[in-house]
Design a protein around this motif. Structure first.
Motif, PDB file in Angstrom:
ATOM      1  N   PHE A 180      48.329  39.121  29.882  1.00 18.14           N
ATOM      2  CA  PHE A 180      49.631  38.627  29.897  1.00 18.14           C
ATOM      3  C   PHE A 180      50.535  39.068  31.028  1.00 18.14           C
ATOM      4  O   PHE A 180      51.459  38.201  31.822  1.00 18.14           O
ATOM      5  N   ALA A 181      50.394  40.205  31.219  1.00 16.45           N
ATOM      6  CA  ALA A 181      51.116  41.046  32.295  1.00 16.45           C
ATOM      7  C   ALA A 181      50.731  40.665  33.726  1.00 16.45           C
ATOM      8  O   ALA A 181      51.532  40.306  34.345  1.00 16.45           O
ATOM      9  N   ALA A 183      49.578  37.736  34.370  1.00 13.27           N
ATOM     10  CA  ALA A 183      49.892  36.225  34.654  1.00 13.27           C
ATOM     11  C   ALA A 183      51.399  36.179  35.057  1.00 13.27           C
ATOM     12  O   ALA A 183      51.958  35.445  35.642  1.00 13.27           O
ATOM     13  N   ILE A 184      52.204  36.882  34.202  1.00 13.35           N
ATOM     14  CA  ILE A 184      53.550  36.942  34.402  1.00 13.35           C
ATOM     15  C   ILE A 184      54.112  37.668  35.761  1.00 13.35           C
ATOM     16  O   ILE A 184      54.825  36.890  36.534  1.00 13.35           O
ATOM     17  N   LEU A 187      53.155  35.150  38.259  1.00 13.85           N
ATOM     18  CA  LEU A 187      53.704  33.855  38.278  1.00 13.85           C
ATOM     19  C   LEU A 187      55.113  34.426  39.077  1.00 13.85           C
ATOM     20  O   LEU A 187      55.840  33.286  39.820  1.00 13.85           O
ATOM     21  N   PHE A 188      55.967  35.364  38.678  1.00 14.59           N
ATOM     22  CA  PHE A 188      57.099  35.812  39.340  1.00 14.59           C
ATOM     23  C   PHE A 188      57.073  35.928  40.728  1.00 14.59           C
ATOM     24  O   PHE A 188      57.983  35.811  41.586  1.00 14.59           O
ATOM     25  N   ILE A 256      47.466  30.194  31.807  1.00 16.14           N
ATOM     26  CA  ILE A 256      48.450  30.738  32.750  1.00 16.14           C
ATOM     27  C   ILE A 256      47.905  31.914  33.884  1.00 16.14           C
ATOM     28  O   ILE A 256      48.482  32.062  34.766  1.00 16.14           O
ATOM     29  N   THR A 257      46.778  32.236  33.330  1.00 14.42           N
ATOM     30  CA  THR A 257      46.327  33.291  34.159  1.00 14.42           C
ATOM     31  C   THR A 257      45.703  32.362  35.572  1.00 14.42           C
ATOM     32  O   THR A 257      45.509  32.807  36.651  1.00 14.42           O
ATOM     33  N   GLY A 260      48.208  31.615  37.617  1.00 12.73           N
ATOM     34  CA  GLY A 260      48.882  32.700  38.370  1.00 12.73           C
ATOM     35  C   GLY A 260      48.117  33.321  39.352  1.00 12.73           C
ATOM     36  O   GLY A 260      48.545  33.747  40.540  1.00 12.73           O
TER      37      GLY A 260
END
Length: 470
Positions: A180-181, A183-184, A187-188, A256-257, A260
């Motif tokens: 999750f980290a 991917a986020i 993405l950012f 999401i990964t 990303g």
């Protein structure tokens, strides 16, 4: 009494005192998550992005949808027959109303295909582990590290299910948080993601579908949860729930990964890296980021190997206690409650698979992954068909979990999942198809030459006696 039959007393004395119910829902969920994450993200993302390019996340969506549909079939049958061996037991009982011989043959196919796929998968994941270890410690060759992790995890599994389950749960939580980290952050760093590239589909849709076949390697390993039916607490509820929730968790992470990673590194660089997620973190969080994700990758690929060897050994155990495989693999260590010889044999096969690294790192992973995908997704097609057969031949059954969207008791989406599973197989490398179909032929020969006359068939009533009529 018919030749080869066994009494309830025989069954209890031979089996019911061995396996221990030490796994709750969270433990089962972690087995599924651990097996899926290590295989699907940390092992095959490089070869997959080489095929799909920036459209990698679409391949994750396609594979995820087909896997989720198939997992519904598994979940319904798990709630009816929550026994060790999963698809082995489901096939045996599902096809029995048509022919007991057919049920046994397909059950043996499932056991053999599962064993092949997960033993090969363990080899591929061990190589993935070695690639990330080499990223942190360049002096440690993958050819040395991959066999070593295979041996260490086999020894861990020999210690029993409770200790293994707790370690696996701890590492699985680390993996979920890490992904999750990653991917986020990615993405950012570049919200435009895959759409920034001039060629979104460099190899066309064929490349996306070829990547889907590779990514299917990650989705296949969720059956590791179901093979632990007799080591799970409240299995009719926890097995389907843990299986579906683990797959949903990981499919979301995959998508999401997949979006990303191509936001932060070029598909070409990702494809050529033995540790693609570390490369991503190096780009967006230089220095410590790449090392941290490499450590997370080590835990993920390690738990994936645990899931592979765990599931494969339980499948072998389930076949061996009915003498469909040599009975020596059906023996349980009284102290640990683990089928030790089945674990050792599976570990040896996985260890042998890691030595394919001598062919070259990328080539070895490609062969192992493709062979594993064929075996497991062919079995997924069989399981979807099995559920349809169950619905037609045994409409009186009332499972605790039921496949949604039915017309006249026929699970329509199971038909879609069957077609989808077979379609994925058409994009697998020819050598993997040759290995897979040759294995099915060998299993058929084994059935008629060895298992057919020796099989001590355990009926549904026998299994209820073994498991305490849960």
């Amino acid at each position: 009494m018919a030749k080869g039959s066994v009494t309830t007393t025989d069954i209890r004395s031979a089996n019911s005192s061995g396996l221990k119910r030490g796994l709750g829902f969270v433990d089962l969920w972690s087995v599924g998550v651990g097996a899926l994450i290590g295989g699907g993200i940390f092992t095959v993302i490089g070869p997959a992005v080489a095929q799909a390019g920036p459209a990698l996340f679409i391949a994750f969506i396609i594979a995820g949808v087909v896997a989720l549909l198939s997992t519904m079939s598994y979940a319904e049958m798990a709630s009816i027959w929550p026994y060790q061996g999963a698809s082995y037991a489901y096939a045996k009982f599902a096809f029995a109303p048509i022919s007991k011989t057919l049920g046994k043959l397909i059950a043996l196919w499932c056991a053999g295909l599962y064993f092949l796929s997960f033993a090969f998968a363990a080899g591929a994941v061990n190589l993935g582990f070695a690639g990330y270890l080499n990223y942190i410690f360049p002096s440690i060759s993958p050819v040395i590290a991959a066999p070593l992790i295979s041996i260490l995890i086999t020894l861990l599994l020999l210690g029993g299910i409770q200790a293994t389950g707790k370690i696996n749960t701890f590492f699985s939580i680390i993996q979920v948080v890490s992904l999750f980290a990653i991917a986020i952050i990615a993405l950012f760093a570049n919200p435009g993601g895959p759409f920034q590239y001039p060629e979104f589909l460099p190899n066309g849709w064929y490349g996306v579908f070829a990547a889907t076949a590779l990514i299917a390697f990650g989705q296949m390993q969720v059956e590791a949860v179901l093979t632990l039916g007799e080591e799970a607490k409240n299995p009719r509820r926890n097995l389907p729930l843990a299986q579906i929730s683990a797959l949903v968790t990981v499919v979301i992470l995959y998508i999401i990964t997949g979006y990303g990673v191509v936001s932060s590194a070029s598909p070409m660089d990702l494809a050529n890296s033995p540790a693609p997620l570390s490369l991503v973190m190096e780009n967006v969080l230089p220095g410590i980021g790449a090392i941290l994700i490499a450590i997370a990758a080590l835990t993920a690929t390690g738990t994936s190997t645990i899931g592979c060897i765990l599931g494969s050994s339980r499948m072998l155990y389930a076949a061996a206690r009915e003498n469909a495989a040599p009975t020596i693999f059906g023996k349980v260590n009284k102290k640990t409650g683990a089928p030790s010889l089945a674990i050792i044999f599976t570990g040896i096969i996985a260890l042998g698979a890691t030595f394919t690294a001598s062919l070259g790192y990328v080539a070895a992973i490609g062969i192992l992954v493709s062979a594993a995908v064929f075996a497991n997704w062919f079995m997924m097609a069989i399981m979807n068909i099995a559920l349809i057969v169950v619905r037609v031949t045994r409409p009186e059954l009332k499972p605790k979990f039921r496949f949604p969207l039915n017309i006249r008791n026929i699970p329509i989406l199971a038909i879609v999942a069957t077609v989808g599973s077979i379609w994925i197989l058409t994009f697998i490398k020819p050598i993997a198809l040759i290995i897979g179909f040759s294995w099915v032929v060998l299993l058929t020969i084994w059935y008629f030459a060895y298992a057919h006359k020796r099989w001590d068939y355990l009926s549904e009533e026998d299994m209820k006696q073994i498991t305490g009529d849960i």
